[in-house]
Write a protein that holds these residues in place. Structure first.
Motif, PDB file in Angstrom:
ATOM      1  N   THR A  96       0.774  -1.385   0.269  1.00  0.00           N
ATOM      2  CA  THR A  96       0.133   0.093  -0.005  1.00  0.00           C
ATOM      3  C   THR A  96       1.255   1.526   0.246  1.00  0.00           C
ATOM      4  O   THR A  96       0.481   2.061  -0.405  1.00  0.00           O
ATOM      5  N   GLU A  97       1.794   1.174   0.932  1.00  0.00           N
ATOM      6  CA  GLU A  97       3.278   2.320   0.605  1.00  0.00           C
ATOM      7  C   GLU A  97       3.769   2.283  -1.272  1.00  0.00           C
ATOM      8  O   GLU A  97       3.753   3.651  -1.299  1.00  0.00           O
ATOM      9  N   TYR A  98       3.935   1.730  -1.469  1.00  0.00           N
ATOM     10  CA  TYR A  98       4.634   1.706  -2.348  1.00  0.00           C
ATOM     11  C   TYR A  98       3.424   1.690  -3.532  1.00  0.00           C
ATOM     12  O   TYR A  98       3.774   3.352  -4.536  1.00  0.00           O
ATOM     13  N   CYS A  99       2.433   1.652  -3.753  1.00  0.00           N
ATOM     14  CA  CYS A  99       1.064   2.031  -4.511  1.00  0.00           C
ATOM     15  C   CYS A  99       0.967   3.523  -3.649  1.00  0.00           C
ATOM     16  O   CYS A  99       0.450   4.696  -4.722  1.00  0.00           O
ATOM     17  N   HIS A 100       0.941   4.334  -2.660  1.00  0.00           N
ATOM     18  CA  HIS A 100       0.889   5.636  -2.297  1.00  0.00           C
ATOM     19  C   HIS A 100       1.591   6.523  -2.791  1.00  0.00           C
ATOM     20  O   HIS A 100       1.427   7.652  -3.649  1.00  0.00           O
ATOM     21  N   ARG A 101       3.744   6.162  -3.113  1.00  0.00           N
ATOM     22  CA  ARG A 101       3.800   6.705  -4.052  1.00  0.00           C
ATOM     23  C   ARG A 101       4.171   7.249  -4.885  1.00  0.00           C
ATOM     24  O   ARG A 101       4.072   8.007  -5.933  1.00  0.00           O
ATOM     25  N   PHE A 102       3.449   6.126  -5.846  1.00  0.00           N
ATOM     26  CA  PHE A 102       3.415   5.685  -6.845  1.00  0.00           C
ATOM     27  C   PHE A 102       2.081   7.072  -8.020  1.00  0.00           C
ATOM     28  O   PHE A 102       1.994   7.946  -8.342  1.00  0.00           O
TER      29      PHE A 102
END
Length: 188
Positions: free
Chosen positions: A8-14
């Motif tokens: 989820t944090e990876y997707c948030h950065r994207f």
């Protein structure tokens, strides 16, 4: 700066590269409110976030989380299936976020299903504005099985390349069916 590589944090950065204050977004699977809170923060006081979940427990968790963070006026919480988002959202949106599977900490027998998930993706694609983005966190494995993962990936592979860019990521060296982050960008 140290980064977390949770899905989820990876997707948030994207997603953050595509969003700005004033945007309208959808959290298609509200769960415990993590994505809803993220979208409310980034879209600001002039933005709006529609958050969907079929479980009253998820809507309550999301509402409590937003109240604690002072963001409750930025979101519209809807207890209904994400495949019906087009009945509630009437404007074009900048981003739509999905986390497929079950509510973390909830009943594992209540989970997203391939048919309604694909219908929800289709509804979401109709709402995305040009250069809008859809984030999909696809979980599979013991509790959630592989049927939904395989159905979603098959659907994504068939999207028209003239209108959609599909980016599929993977945690390549992680064991035990790691989640799959995927993104769909509307080109036109």
């Amino acid at each position: 700066m140290k980064y977390s590589y949770q899905i989820t944090e990876y997707c948030h950065r994207f997603l953050a590269m595509y969003l700005e204050p004033g945007d309208v977004c959808v959290d298609a699977t509200a769960g415990n409110g993590n994505d809803t809170e993220f979208l409310c923060r980034i879209c600001g006081a002039d933005g709006r976030v529609y958050a969907f979940d079929i479980q009253a427990e998820a809507i309550l968790h999301t509402k409590e989380r937003l109240e604690l963070s002072g963001l409750n006026t930025r979101a519209v919480l809807i207890q209904d299936g994400h495949e019906r988002m087009g009945e509630y959202v009437k404007e074009s949106v900048s981003a739509i976020v999905f986390n497929f599977g079950y509510l973390p900490g909830g009943n594992h027998s209540i989970a997203t299903k391939p048919d309604t998930s694909i219908r929800a993706i289709e509804e979401g694609l109709k709402l995305l504005k040009p250069d809008g983005i859809m984030s999909l966190c696809i979980y599979s494995g013991q509790d959630s099985g592989y049927e939904e993962r395989d159905a979603i990936l098959s659907y994504l592979k068939g999207l028209d390349t003239k209108h959609w860019l599909v980016i599929l990521n993977q945690f390549y060296n992680r064991k035990n069916d790691p989640p799959i982050p995927a993104f769909i960008v509307r080109l036109r």
